[in-house]
Write a protein that holds these residues in place. Structure first.
Motif, short mmCIF file in Angstrom:
data_model
loop_
_atom_site.label_atom_id
_atom_site.label_comp_id
_atom_site.label_asym_id
_atom_site.label_seq_id
_atom_site.Cartn_x
_atom_site.Cartn_y
_atom_site.Cartn_z
N ALA A 15 35.42 -28.95 25.34
CA ALA A 15 33.97 -29.00 25.16
C ALA A 15 33.60 -28.75 23.71
O ALA A 15 32.72 -29.44 23.14
N VAL A 16 34.25 -27.78 23.07
CA VAL A 16 34.00 -27.50 21.65
C VAL A 16 34.44 -28.67 20.79
O VAL A 16 33.77 -29.04 19.82
N HIS A 17 35.56 -29.27 21.17
CA HIS A 17 36.06 -30.45 20.46
C HIS A 17 35.02 -31.57 20.47
O HIS A 17 34.80 -32.24 19.46
N GLY A 18 34.36 -31.74 21.62
CA GLY A 18 33.31 -32.76 21.73
C GLY A 18 32.14 -32.50 20.80
O GLY A 18 31.53 -33.44 20.28
N ILE A 19 31.83 -31.22 20.58
CA ILE A 19 30.75 -30.87 19.65
C ILE A 19 31.11 -31.33 18.23
O ILE A 19 30.30 -31.94 17.53
N SER A 40 29.70 -33.11 26.09
CA SER A 40 29.33 -32.19 25.01
C SER A 40 28.89 -32.96 23.77
O SER A 40 27.95 -32.55 23.07
N ALA A 41 29.55 -34.11 23.50
CA ALA A 41 29.14 -34.93 22.35
C ALA A 41 27.73 -35.48 22.56
O ALA A 41 26.91 -35.48 21.63
N VAL A 42 27.44 -35.94 23.78
CA VAL A 42 26.12 -36.48 24.09
C VAL A 42 25.04 -35.42 23.90
O VAL A 42 23.96 -35.67 23.33
N LEU A 43 25.31 -34.20 24.35
CA LEU A 43 24.31 -33.14 24.30
C LEU A 43 23.97 -32.72 22.87
O LEU A 43 22.82 -32.35 22.58
N VAL A 44 24.96 -32.77 21.97
CA VAL A 44 24.70 -32.27 20.61
C VAL A 44 24.30 -33.37 19.63
O VAL A 44 23.77 -33.05 18.56
N GLY A 87 40.46 -36.20 34.85
CA GLY A 87 39.24 -36.96 34.55
C GLY A 87 38.20 -36.11 33.86
O GLY A 87 37.47 -36.58 32.98
N THR A 88 38.12 -34.84 34.26
CA THR A 88 37.15 -33.93 33.65
C THR A 88 37.44 -33.70 32.17
O THR A 88 36.52 -33.50 31.38
N ILE A 89 38.71 -33.76 31.81
CA ILE A 89 39.10 -33.61 30.41
C ILE A 89 38.41 -34.65 29.55
O ILE A 89 37.95 -34.38 28.43
N VAL A 90 38.31 -35.87 30.07
CA VAL A 90 37.63 -36.94 29.35
C VAL A 90 36.12 -36.76 29.42
O VAL A 90 35.40 -36.87 28.42
N GLY A 91 35.62 -36.44 30.63
CA GLY A 91 34.19 -36.34 30.84
C GLY A 91 33.52 -35.23 30.07
O GLY A 91 32.43 -35.41 29.51
N ILE A 92 34.14 -34.06 29.99
CA ILE A 92 33.51 -32.92 29.33
C ILE A 92 33.43 -33.14 27.82
O ILE A 92 32.49 -32.67 27.15
N PHE A 93 34.39 -33.88 27.27
CA PHE A 93 34.37 -34.22 25.85
C PHE A 93 33.17 -35.11 25.54
O PHE A 93 32.41 -34.86 24.60
N THR A 94 32.98 -36.14 26.38
CA THR A 94 31.85 -37.05 26.20
C THR A 94 30.53 -36.34 26.41
O THR A 94 29.57 -36.53 25.65
#
Length: 398
Positions: free
Chosen positions: A111-115, A62-66, A53-60
């Motif tokens: 996390a970098v992928h989400g950025i 990091s995208a939200v933050l940037v 679940g964290t795999i999905v959450g951390i992507f979202t």
């Protein structure tokens, strides 16, 4: 009777708009291939359900933050540069998954992928809003959303097929090829930026502002709507299993088809008659769909929900997106799109968490029944904050 706006005849489809849609489609398809498969990859490395679940959450997250930061850079450093940087980060991240042999490294790459995802999708959304004629904005944003809809219907199945019949290495290679094609396509997107906007790029009074205030009313409505969507994408298969319904995957196919057919039609009608006539009925369709979902016990009922929810979401989301663009100053369009995207990301992510907790404590029936409250709160947000900002006649929206 409202007279037709002469600019209604302006063309949406151009080489630039087509390229933006193509790049967006390639990026969404690359992302959706990994969405259901990376949690499986994490489990193959020894991770549990929480890590998956964290795999999905951390992507979202990091995208939200940037997104707000990149939204401002779009306005002050240019669209194309941020798009290229975002896709490059996205591409490098996908390639790096082949080197992720530990959970910690996998989460870091994610996390970098989400950025990269946050930067590239904020850029394509802003570029689309730049080139769509103002008088056909809701229709045009409906077409823009089709790229994500088609990718959503194809990507997960393609990713799961590659993992089942080949390997994760081939999955990552396929996703990287799509991102690479998107990067190549981004170099060919060229259009003139308004001199007026260029002149305002150095305005010190708005440079430090992260979110665009004119986008907040529309973003609030979207936030409460996507809280309900988070419950659907996260728990519908489990709920269908609880109800004894098989082959629930067709739900998402029907939902995608409704979005595909409905978005441009509703957008065109909204441009012609104004958003006031469609937003409330659209939200009420979402309410009706969630009520039906809480009672669904057969595949036919689930598919009816897919149609009604798809019509509601396909009505409300592109109109809200068009309003965000219309109501924001041209020189703050990037920040406005970022504000809107943040609301959507947060809504889906928090919706999955909140409704997941309700499901754990009370069960799926009560969870979907409770999600009706979120849709009704979207209606409250509309009447409290957004409705008074809408012009009475659609021609003023241009």
């Amino acid at each position: 009777m409202i007279k037709a706006n002469p600019s209604q005849n302006e063309q949406i489809w151009s080489k630039t708009f087509f390229l933006i849609l193509l790049v967006s489609f390639l990026m969404f398809l690359s992302m959706y291939m990994l969405l259901p498969t990376l949690p499986l990859y994490a489990q193959s490395l020894g991770g549990n359900e929480t890590i998956a679940g964290t795999i999905v959450g951390i992507f979202t997250l990091s995208a939200v933050l940037v997104r707000p930061w990149f939204g401002n850079l779009l306005d002050y450093r240019g669209r194309k540069l941020i798009l290229i940087i975002g896709i490059a980060i996205f591409l490098v991240s996908v390639l790096a998954y082949n080197l992720a042999f530990t959970i910690i490294f996998l989460l870091t790459i994610r996390a970098v992928h989400g950025i990269g995802w946050g930067a590239s999708t904020t850029a394509t959304g802003t570029m689309a809003s730049d080139v769509i004629p103002a008088a056909r904005r809701a229709e045009g944003m409906g077409y823009y959303g089709i790229a994500a809809t088609i990718a959503m219907s194809l990507g997960p199945a393609l990713g799961l097929y590659l993992v089942k019949n080949n390997s994760y290495s081939l999955l990552f290679a396929g996703s990287a090829i799509l991102a690479g094609l998107g990067l190549i396509g981004s170099f060919f997107i060229n259009y003139e930026t308004s001199p007026k906007r260029q002149a305002k790029k150095k305005d010190p009074h708005v440079k430090g502002v992260i979110l665009e205030k004119t986008a907040i009313p529309s973003a609030l409505v979207l936030f409460f709507i996507t809280l309900t969507y988070g419950g659907i994408v996260s728990f519908l298969p489990a709920y269908a299993g609880f109800r004894g319904v098989d082959n629930i995957g067709i739900f998402f196919t029907v939902y995608a088809l409704v979005l595909l057919l409905g978005r441009p039609i509703i957008g065109k009608l909204s441009d012609k008659y104004g958003p006031r006539r469609f937003l409330v009925p659209g939200i009420l369709m979402l309410v009706a769909a969630l009520v039906l979902l809480s009672m669904a016990s057969s595949l036919s009922m689930f598919l009816l929900v897919a149609v009604v929810y798809g019509l509601g979401f396909g009505t409300v989301q592109p109109i809200l997106n068009a309003l965000v663009i219309t109501l924001s100053p041209p020189e703050r369009r990037g920040a406005a799109n970022a504000t809107f995207a943040v609301a959507m990301d947060l809504g889906i992510g928090l919706g999955a968490v909140i409704l997941g907790f309700i499901a754990q404590e009370l069960g799926y029936v009560y969870m979907y029944g409770s999600s009706v409250v979120f849709a009704l709160l979207a209606l409250v947000m509309y009447f409290s904050f957004l409705r008074k900002k809408l012009p009475d006649e659609p021609r003023i929206l241009s």
